[in-house]
Design a protein around this motif. Structure first.
Motif, PDB file in Angstrom:
ATOM      1  N   VAL A  70       0.862  -1.184   0.000  1.00 11.56           N
ATOM      2  CA  VAL A  70       0.000   0.000   0.000  1.00 11.56           C
ATOM      3  C   VAL A  70       0.894   1.228   0.000  1.00 11.56           C
ATOM      4  N   SER A  71       0.756   2.058  -1.029  1.00 12.64           N
ATOM      5  CA  SER A  71       1.598   3.246  -1.166  1.00 12.64           C
ATOM      6  C   SER A  71       0.739   4.391  -1.674  1.00 12.64           C
ATOM      7  N   VAL A  72      -0.050   4.963  -0.771  1.00 11.70           N
ATOM      8  CA  VAL A  72      -1.032   5.986  -1.160  1.00 11.70           C
ATOM      9  C   VAL A  72      -0.752   7.325  -0.482  1.00 11.70           C
ATOM     10  N   GLY A  73       0.522   7.610  -0.241  1.00 17.60           N
ATOM     11  CA  GLY A  73       0.876   8.900   0.321  1.00 17.60           C
ATOM     12  C   GLY A  73       1.376   8.809   1.746  1.00 17.60           C
ATOM     13  N   MET A  74       1.680   9.987   2.312  1.00 17.68           N
ATOM     14  CA  MET A  74       2.281  10.074   3.640  1.00 17.68           C
ATOM     15  C   MET A  74       1.500  11.044   4.517  1.00 17.68           C
ATOM     16  N   MET A  75       1.458  10.735   5.791  1.00 12.38           N
ATOM     17  CA  MET A  75       0.864  11.624   6.786  1.00 12.38           C
ATOM     18  C   MET A  75       1.977  12.148   7.686  1.00 12.38           C
ATOM     19  N   PRO A  76       2.107  13.467   7.853  1.00 13.98           N
ATOM     20  CA  PRO A  76       3.145  13.989   8.745  1.00 13.98           C
ATOM     21  C   PRO A  76       2.846  13.637  10.196  1.00 13.98           C
ATOM     22  N   ASN A  77       3.885  13.323  10.931  1.00 13.69           N
ATOM     23  CA  ASN A  77       3.721  12.980  12.344  1.00 13.69           C
ATOM     24  C   ASN A  77       3.683  14.261  13.186  1.00 13.69           C
ATOM     25  N   ALA A  78       2.547  14.955  13.090  1.00 14.01           N
ATOM     26  CA  ALA A  78       2.390  16.252  13.761  1.00 14.01           C
ATOM     27  C   ALA A  78       1.598  16.162  15.061  1.00 14.01           C
ATOM     28  N   GLU A  79       1.200  14.950  15.461  1.00 15.65           N
ATOM     29  CA  GLU A  79       0.326  14.816  16.623  1.00 15.65           C
ATOM     30  C   GLU A  79       0.978  15.297  17.914  1.00 15.65           C
ATOM     31  N   LEU A  80       2.262  14.989  18.106  1.00 17.54           N
ATOM     32  CA  LEU A  80       2.943  15.436  19.326  1.00 17.54           C
ATOM     33  C   LEU A  80       2.884  16.950  19.456  1.00 17.54           C
ATOM     34  N   ALA A  81       3.141  17.646  18.358  1.00 21.36           N
ATOM     35  CA  ALA A  81       3.121  19.105  18.371  1.00 21.36           C
ATOM     36  C   ALA A  81       1.713  19.626  18.649  1.00 21.36           C
ATOM     37  N   GLU A  82       0.732  19.023  18.000  1.00 20.34           N
ATOM     38  CA  GLU A  82      -0.646  19.473  18.177  1.00 20.34           C
ATOM     39  C   GLU A  82      -1.112  19.263  19.617  1.00 20.34           C
ATOM     40  N   GLU A  83      -0.784  18.093  20.179  1.00 21.96           N
ATOM     41  CA  GLU A  83      -1.185  17.811  21.559  1.00 21.96           C
ATOM     42  C   GLU A  83      -0.475  18.708  22.556  1.00 21.96           C
ATOM     43  N   ALA A  84       0.702  19.216  22.179  1.00 21.91           N
ATOM     44  CA  ALA A  84       1.447  20.122  23.063  1.00 21.91           C
ATOM     45  C   ALA A  84       0.983  21.561  22.936  1.00 21.91           C
ATOM     46  N   GLY A  85       0.026  21.819  22.042  1.00 19.75           N
ATOM     47  CA  GLY A  85      -0.504  23.163  21.902  1.00 19.75           C
ATOM     48  C   GLY A  85       0.240  24.033  20.907  1.00 19.75           C
ATOM     49  N   LEU A  86       1.138  23.444  20.115  1.00 19.01           N
ATOM     50  CA  LEU A  86       1.842  24.215  19.098  1.00 19.01           C
ATOM     51  C   LEU A  86       0.925  24.445  17.896  1.00 19.01           C
ATOM     52  N   ALA A  87       1.221  25.481  17.132  1.00 19.55           N
ATOM     53  CA  ALA A  87       0.420  25.780  15.946  1.00 19.55           C
ATOM     54  C   ALA A  87       0.654  24.703  14.891  1.00 19.55           C
ATOM     55  N   VAL A  88      -0.443  24.120  14.427  1.00 15.18           N
ATOM     56  CA  VAL A  88      -0.386  23.059  13.412  1.00 15.18           C
ATOM     57  C   VAL A  88      -1.407  23.378  12.325  1.00 15.18           C
ATOM     58  N   ASP A  89      -1.026  23.194  11.081  1.00 20.60           N
ATOM     59  CA  ASP A  89      -1.936  23.431   9.975  1.00 20.60           C
ATOM     60  C   ASP A  89      -3.077  22.418  10.013  1.00 20.60           C
ATOM     61  N   THR A  90      -4.292  22.886   9.865  1.00 18.16           N
ATOM     62  CA  THR A  90      -5.452  21.994   9.900  1.00 18.16           C
ATOM     63  C   THR A  90      -6.228  22.029   8.587  1.00 18.16           C
ATOM     64  N   THR A  91      -5.618  22.581   7.543  1.00 13.26           N
ATOM     65  CA  THR A  91      -6.326  22.726   6.271  1.00 13.26           C
ATOM     66  C   THR A  91      -6.170  21.521   5.364  1.00 13.26           C
ATOM     67  N   GLY A  92      -5.370  20.543   5.781  1.00  9.18           N
ATOM     68  CA  GLY A  92      -5.231  19.345   4.968  1.00  9.18           C
ATOM     69  C   GLY A  92      -3.835  18.777   4.957  1.00  9.18           C
ATOM     70  N   ARG A  93      -2.790  19.625   4.996  1.00 11.55           N
ATOM     71  CA  ARG A  93      -1.430  19.117   4.923  1.00 11.55           C
ATOM     72  C   ARG A  93      -0.876  18.751   6.293  1.00 11.55           C
TER      73      ARG A  93
END
Length: 424
Positions: A243-266
């Motif tokens: 299965v090779s249908v793209g990549m998801m950035p591992n941004a969860e740690l940053a988001e859970e820590a309250g850092l600004a994270v893009d929520t528009t899709g990327r």
């Protein structure tokens, strides 16, 4: 150092890919004498991830040769690597990170270089279904190689870079390959039609059973194999699937820590031109970072090896109080069936093209223009011309379309106002 981390402070890097590894190396090169801790869920020393789908999978390169540096290098540089460990959380207020075993690691500066993970198809889990594969780390290579070497076909879902490269590698190893792609052509999201069509021919000429424009209704998996079914009733069966249908950035740690994270899709961690997040002690770089495009405007997230490498160095210097704006032109490559395609800048399928060379002969440099400005370069078989064209992109507003049509200039004209300069 007048700003940033003090000489005896602690820099923690989450991630041991080329971004994190380059950051650690740059910190030492720039004279940082404090503590460096690199934490990664990967069990291997830092290695060249682009080789996973090519040289490592084919067996042309050993694990040892794929490493960025020998293990002794990190010991000599006094970089502590905590491998095979997951970070459970970041505590910005305390300047600590929490590890999965409950231990805490304090930091004076933190670099999030967590990269990304394969985008999964619901219901396809390699832990529960051993004939289903994803490819992101060294640990994924042996099982995928075994599937290629085994009896039966390999079904690849997704003909982006990874899917296409694995298809080429599997064919070189003698495996039968079925390649399914939702778009009309392989690599269609990143390449103009005239170039992506070359990969249709390359795959088919090399015996790949390619089906494009395919939407899947379901994928059935049992001990006997994998069957992909489309809504129109077509089906494709193989012994194993990648299965090779793209990549998801591992941004969860940053988001859970309250850092600004893009929520528009990327979904990237938002940083400024110096790789700084919304917390002044935390930086982010590489595949996970959403950063300003200082040449074209707007924000971008780039999933290229070169970007991760260069951003890691920029982040390290910013940590040390020596920030420089990150304005590098991204570039990448893909090698399939013995042909190396190089891509620089921000090409898109909608760009206006100036073609030098012969596409059908796989010997060309394509200049991608947007509003008559050079924004991207795609080249095969012409490495010097590619380097020259890539170097033009930052000063593209000073180059006329006529000059680009005549050939690839060796250098951009001197900017207006400079001695002997001329305007566009």
């Amino acid at each position: 150092m007048s700003e940033g981390v003090v000489q005896d402070g602690t820099v923690v890097i989450i991630g041991s890919g080329v971004c994190g590894a380059t950051a650690a190396e740059t910190l030492r090169k720039e004279g940082f004498a404090g503590k460096i801790v690199m934490i990664s869920s990967d069990t291997e020393y830092p290695y060249r991830r682009p080789q996973l789908s090519k040289e490592l999978l084919e067996g042309k390169v050993t694990v040892e040769r794929s490493r960025l540096r020998p293990p002794s290098f990190w010991e000599e540089q006094n970089v502590e690597i905590i491998a095979g460990t997951t970070v459970a959380g970041i505590k910005p207020a305390d300047k600590k990170i929490l590890l999965e075993d409950g231990n805490e690691q304090p930091y004076d500066a933190l670099l999030i270089a967590t990269g990304g993970r394969p985008r999964m198809i619901p219901g396809l889990d390699p832990e529960a279904q051993p004939n289903v594969h994803y490819l992101r780390s060294m640990a994924d290579v042996p099982t995928l190689r075994a599937a290629i070497d085994g009896k039966g076909k390999l079904l690849i879902i997704g003909a982006g870079l990874i899917g296409s490269e694995v298809a080429a590698t599997a064919r070189a190893l003698g495996s039968e390959v079925i390649l399914l792609e939702a778009a009309e052509r392989p690599l269609a999201r990143m390449l103009p039609e005239s170039i992506s069509r070359l990969y249709v021919k390359m795959h088919e000429d090399n015996g790949v059973e390619l089906h494009a424009g395919v939407q899947l209704d379901r994928v059935d998996v049992d001990k006997k194999g994998v069957t992909a079914v489309s809504p129109d009733g077509r089906s494709w069966k193989a012994a194993a699937a990648l299965v090779s249908v793209g990549m998801m950035p591992n941004a969860e740690l940053a988001e859970e820590a309250g850092l600004a994270v893009d929520t528009t899709g990327r979904r990237g961690v938002i940083v400024d031109k110096f790789c700084r997040t919304s917390d002044p002690a935390i930086y982010a770089a590489g595949d996970v970072a959403m950063f300003p495009n200082l040449l074209l405007g707007g924000m971008q997230r780039v999933e290229h090896w070169s970007n991760a490498q260069e951003q890691g160095a920029h982040a390290a210097r910013a940590i040390l109080g020596m920030p420089t704006p990150y304005a590098d032109v991204p570039w990448s490559w893909t090698k399939q069936y013995g042909k190396n395609l190089q891509i620089a800048g921000w090409p898109s399928p909608e760009d206006d093209l100036i073609i030098h060379g012969d596409l059908d002969a796989l010997d060309f440099t394509v200049l991608c223009l947007r509003d008559d400005q050079l924004v991207g370069v795609i080249s095969m078989g012409r490495p010097k011309e590619f380097r020259n064209a890539k170097a033009l992109i930052p000063d593209a507003q000073y180059i006329s379309r006529k000059d680009l049509e005549e050939g690839v200039p060796a250098a951009a004209p001197v900017r207006a106002g400079a001695a002997g300069g001329n305007d566009k």
